[in-house]
Design an enzyme around this catalytic site. Sequence first.
Site, PDB file in Angstrom:
ATOM      1  N   LYS A  83     -51.059  63.451  -4.476  1.00 36.88           N
ATOM      2  CA  LYS A  83     -50.793  64.351  -4.930  1.00 36.88           C
ATOM      3  C   LYS A  83     -52.011  65.420  -5.396  1.00 36.88           C
ATOM      4  CE  LYS A  83     -48.884  64.690  -9.161  1.00 36.88           C
ATOM      5  NZ  LYS A  83     -47.901  64.796 -10.006  1.00 36.88           N
ATOM      6  N   GLY A 132     -58.195  57.931  -4.798  1.00 41.42           N
ATOM      7  CA  GLY A 132     -58.889  57.391  -5.857  1.00 41.42           C
ATOM      8  C   GLY A 132     -57.619  56.604  -7.472  1.00 41.42           C
ATOM      9  N   GLY A 150     -49.317  54.929 -10.485  1.00 44.84           N
ATOM     10  CA  GLY A 150     -49.984  54.760 -12.041  1.00 44.84           C
ATOM     11  C   GLY A 150     -49.005  54.550 -13.421  1.00 44.84           C
ATOM     12  N   ALA A 175     -57.452  52.579 -31.533  1.00 50.89           N
ATOM     13  CA  ALA A 175     -59.511  51.864 -31.297  1.00 50.89           C
ATOM     14  C   ALA A 175     -59.044  50.724 -30.332  1.00 50.89           C
ATOM     15  CB  ALA A 175     -59.634  50.791 -32.662  1.00 50.89           C
ATOM     16  N   GLU A 197     -56.783  53.880 -36.632  1.00 49.49           N
ATOM     17  CA  GLU A 197     -55.943  52.740 -35.863  1.00 49.49           C
ATOM     18  C   GLU A 197     -55.205  51.986 -36.551  1.00 49.49           C
ATOM     19  OE1 GLU A 197     -55.796  50.802 -32.465  1.00 49.49           O
ATOM     20  OE2 GLU A 197     -54.629  50.038 -33.421  1.00 49.49           O
ATOM     21  N   HIS A 213     -58.481  46.918 -11.234  1.00 50.42           N
ATOM     22  CA  HIS A 213     -58.252  45.505 -10.668  1.00 50.42           C
ATOM     23  C   HIS A 213     -57.361  44.429 -10.022  1.00 50.42           C
ATOM     24  CE1 HIS A 213     -59.952  44.926 -14.356  1.00 50.42           C
ATOM     25  NE2 HIS A 213     -59.456  43.387 -14.317  1.00 50.42           N
ATOM     26  N   HIS A 252     -82.337  29.561 -15.093  1.00 50.10           N
ATOM     27  CA  HIS A 252     -83.500  29.865 -16.674  1.00 50.10           C
ATOM     28  C   HIS A 252     -84.304  30.763 -16.343  1.00 50.10           C
ATOM     29  CE1 HIS A 252     -85.338  29.541 -20.299  1.00 50.10           C
ATOM     30  NE2 HIS A 252     -86.029  29.222 -19.746  1.00 50.10           N
TER      31      HIS A 252
HETATM   32  P1  NAD Z   1     -54.995  50.462 -25.754  1.00 51.69           P
HETATM   33  O1  NAD Z   1     -53.544  50.437 -25.159  1.00 51.69           O
HETATM   34  O2  NAD Z   1     -56.672  50.237 -24.730  1.00 51.69           O
HETATM   35  O3  NAD Z   1     -54.869  51.599 -27.272  1.00 51.69           O
HETATM   36  C1  NAD Z   1     -54.627  51.976 -28.018  1.00 51.69           C
HETATM   37  C2  NAD Z   1     -54.582  52.221 -29.464  1.00 51.69           C
HETATM   38  O4  NAD Z   1     -54.062  52.987 -30.340  1.00 51.69           O
HETATM   39  C3  NAD Z   1     -53.967  50.457 -29.497  1.00 51.69           C
HETATM   40  O5  NAD Z   1     -55.482  49.574 -30.472  1.00 51.69           O
HETATM   41  C4  NAD Z   1     -52.598  51.143 -30.696  1.00 51.69           C
HETATM   42  O6  NAD Z   1     -52.377  49.841 -31.783  1.00 51.69           O
HETATM   43  C5  NAD Z   1     -53.331  52.448 -30.872  1.00 51.69           C
HETATM   44  N1  NAD Z   1     -52.399  53.023 -31.421  1.00 51.69           N
HETATM   45  C6  NAD Z   1     -50.871  53.662 -30.861  1.00 51.69           C
HETATM   46  N2  NAD Z   1     -50.328  53.919 -31.455  1.00 51.69           N
HETATM   47  C7  NAD Z   1     -51.095  54.495 -32.796  1.00 51.69           C
HETATM   48  C8  NAD Z   1     -50.834  55.989 -33.548  1.00 51.69           C
HETATM   49  N3  NAD Z   1     -49.283  56.493 -33.651  1.00 51.69           N
HETATM   50  N4  NAD Z   1     -51.936  56.189 -34.491  1.00 51.69           N
HETATM   51  C9  NAD Z   1     -53.062  55.067 -34.562  1.00 51.69           C
HETATM   52  N5  NAD Z   1     -53.744  53.924 -33.289  1.00 51.69           N
HETATM   53  C10 NAD Z   1     -52.864  53.973 -32.706  1.00 51.69           C
HETATM   54  O7  NAD Z   1     -54.696  52.600 -24.389  1.00 51.69           O
HETATM   55  P2  NAD Z   1     -55.785  52.802 -24.468  1.00 51.69           P
HETATM   56  O8  NAD Z   1     -57.284  52.542 -24.825  1.00 51.69           O
HETATM   57  O9  NAD Z   1     -55.767  54.722 -24.294  1.00 51.69           O
HETATM   58  O10 NAD Z   1     -55.556  52.868 -23.126  1.00 51.69           O
HETATM   59  C11 NAD Z   1     -54.928  53.103 -21.585  1.00 51.69           C
HETATM   60  C12 NAD Z   1     -54.871  51.748 -20.620  1.00 51.69           C
HETATM   61  O11 NAD Z   1     -56.214  52.294 -20.201  1.00 51.69           O
HETATM   62  C13 NAD Z   1     -55.317  50.657 -21.001  1.00 51.69           C
HETATM   63  O12 NAD Z   1     -54.107  49.709 -20.777  1.00 51.69           O
HETATM   64  C14 NAD Z   1     -56.731  50.423 -20.928  1.00 51.69           C
HETATM   65  O13 NAD Z   1     -56.023  48.326 -20.363  1.00 51.69           O
HETATM   66  C15 NAD Z   1     -56.850  50.710 -20.044  1.00 51.69           C
HETATM   67  N6  NAD Z   1     -58.254  50.820 -19.351  1.00 51.69           N
HETATM   68  C16 NAD Z   1     -59.076  50.029 -19.889  1.00 51.69           C
HETATM   69  C17 NAD Z   1     -60.107  50.272 -19.511  1.00 51.69           C
HETATM   70  C18 NAD Z   1     -61.195  48.638 -19.263  1.00 51.69           C
HETATM   71  O14 NAD Z   1     -60.222  47.951 -18.140  1.00 51.69           O
HETATM   72  N7  NAD Z   1     -62.550  49.275 -19.790  1.00 51.69           N
HETATM   73  C19 NAD Z   1     -61.134  51.262 -20.155  1.00 51.69           C
HETATM   74  C20 NAD Z   1     -60.245  52.607 -20.334  1.00 51.69           C
HETATM   75  C21 NAD Z   1     -59.089  52.197 -20.028  1.00 51.69           C
END
Ligand code: NAD
Length: 466
Positions: free
Chosen positions: A33, A38, A144, A181, A203, A322, A445
């Site tokens: 779309k 990517g 996605g 968080a 959080e 991944h 090392h």
């Molecule tokens: P997440 O699920 O990692 O974290 C969301 C956080 O928001 C949780 O701690 C949850 O308890 C909190 N939360 C939920 N509802 C809430 C509310 N109403 N008030 C306050 N806190 C609340 O989600 P994300 O950080 O948005 O990431 C989304 C997805 O993208 C995840 O599945 C993540 O694994 C993926 N992602 C991965 C990477 C990486 O691998 N480095 C980077 C970015 C995103």
Amino acid sequence: MSYDLVVIGTGPGGYVCAIRAAQLGLKTAVVEKRKTHGGTCLNVGCIPSKALLHASHMFEDARDHFADLGIGVSAPSLDLKKMLSFKQEGVEGNTKGVEFLLKKNKIDAFIGTARIAAAGQVEVMSEDGSNQILETKNIVIATGSDVTRLPGIEIDEKVVVSSTGALELESVPKRLVVIGAGVIGLELGSVWRRLGSEVLVIEYLDRILPGMDGEVAKQFQRILGKQGFQFKLGAKVTKVERKGSGAALAVEAAAGGNAETIEADVVLVAVGRVPYTQGLGLDHIGVQIDNKGRILTDAHFATNVTGIYAIGDVIAGPMLAHKAEDEGVAVAEILAGKAGHVNYDVIPSVVYTFPEVASVGKSEEELKAAGIAYNAGKFPFTANGRAKVNRTTDGFVKILADAATDKVLGVHIVGPEAGNLIHEAAIAMEFGASSEDMARTCHAHPTLAEAVKEAAMAVEKRAIHM
Ligand code: NAD
């Protein structure tokens, strides 16, 4: 047009699936779309956020740490516009790379919105209004996920932003409030904190990074606190209103109670993602989804409708690029008559902050809940020569091994280069290694990886440098 396989979506799941299918001789097409390939990862996710994490880390190093190394520079100035175009150039390099790979593998790429008209038929609607039908033996849905929205909180991508808007802020907000968080909140919070924002993370739960090992999350929260992050845990945002050029948030305890008002220049909503299946016509063709909107698949990624498969964020499991890639390879191999497989017990996950957080396998909490007896070996970076000399000593490596067999069940790292270090653990676990196998493997090392070896030695309480 007639294909063996049409893949819908060219994120990491979809384009990798298409390439593997083409390698195996399947006549393959993709439908996307966006104007560029990517998916979220390359366009508005992993790749641009890593570019900004890299650039902001350099900025902070130059400002706060170069002098300690004997490098005298005047205080660096921030050209945010240039930093954002640096990020965008990185994105373009990567999306063009995917375009090149699709061509190289003789995959037909259609730009337009796909709808599954029937099993074996994908309708592509182009922006100019024209339609075409692709006939295909198999369809893989790899569409996605999308940002989770909070009720009553409108994302305008200027003042109240999702991860997409947080990659494009026109100026550094004085006060950034992050809701959630999780990974996105802490990564993008880090970017803007390094560039000068005061960052408060709100959080819902009483801990950060739910799902990660609790001890790691606790230590990591302390480290982020030292960097200037503020946290309000066990709290929920009930309302966000525009106030002046910024916003006012109504915040109360997660369990309810009196609301307080917190003001912010920018609010980042990062409370998770939801599967994206809109417009595919799943209802119409009867593809089953679960109560979280995820497409139901069997162990071979097949939906309940013959010839339709799904991978990545639209199905169950961690929403990680991944994981989607490996599922893409597996389903392509299955369609080509091979034995495609994903080992869900060994999927690393990384938070690309500084220091990084990385884990693979089970956390202590998961092992306890499953009643599995384990031994833990821990080694701090303060005792690692390389980390010491680099002055990047925050964090530790923890290895959890089965108490009866010594098989490594989980590895958790908070520390410098954790995202690279985790892969020796992933390989070891994929081969069913014991902690002793890791401990007896010679490590060069002086490297940070020696901390992994020492943690493995610590499982048998025989670490040398501790
Ligand atoms: P997440 O699920 O990692 O974290 C969301 C956080 O928001 C949780 O701690 C949850 O308890 C909190 N939360 C939920 N509802 C809430 C509310 N109403 N008030 C306050 N806190 C609340 O989600 P994300 O950080 O948005 O990431 C989304 C997805 O993208 C995840 O599945 C993540 O694994 C993926 N992602 C991965 C990477 C990486 O691998 N480095 C980077 C970015 C995103």
